[in-house]
Design a protein around this motif. Sequence first.
Motif: not given
Length: 117
Positions: A54-58, A82-87
């Motif tokens: 799941r995305w941690s920031q939206v 963003a999630r785990e270093g992925e944008a």
Amino acid sequence: MEDARIWEFERALWVGDSRLYDEAIDDQCLMVVPAPPFVLTGQEAIEAVKQTPRWSQVEFSDGRIARPQEGVIVIAYGVRAAREGEAYEAHCTSTYRRLAHEQWRVVQHQQTPSRSA
């Protein structure tokens, strides 16, 4: 559904767990996403979410809401997630239909990745 609740509901679909999808995604839903198999039914989307972090920031931008008829809501927006270093950046649409008082289901969702993404 009030505007603020619409955006809370949509955000929850990005960051929430798969149990939310079980409740919020209609069996007749169709989704278009930027990765194979690209076109998903509601059940396929529910299963895909169970396998996806799941995305941690939206963050939403340029949000628009239309109510073309009673019991139907259409939204369009830009998203940065963003999630785990992925944008990820995209432009999205979602369509909700009301099943009963205060009970809404997603019947359509589409993502077009931003050209800069």
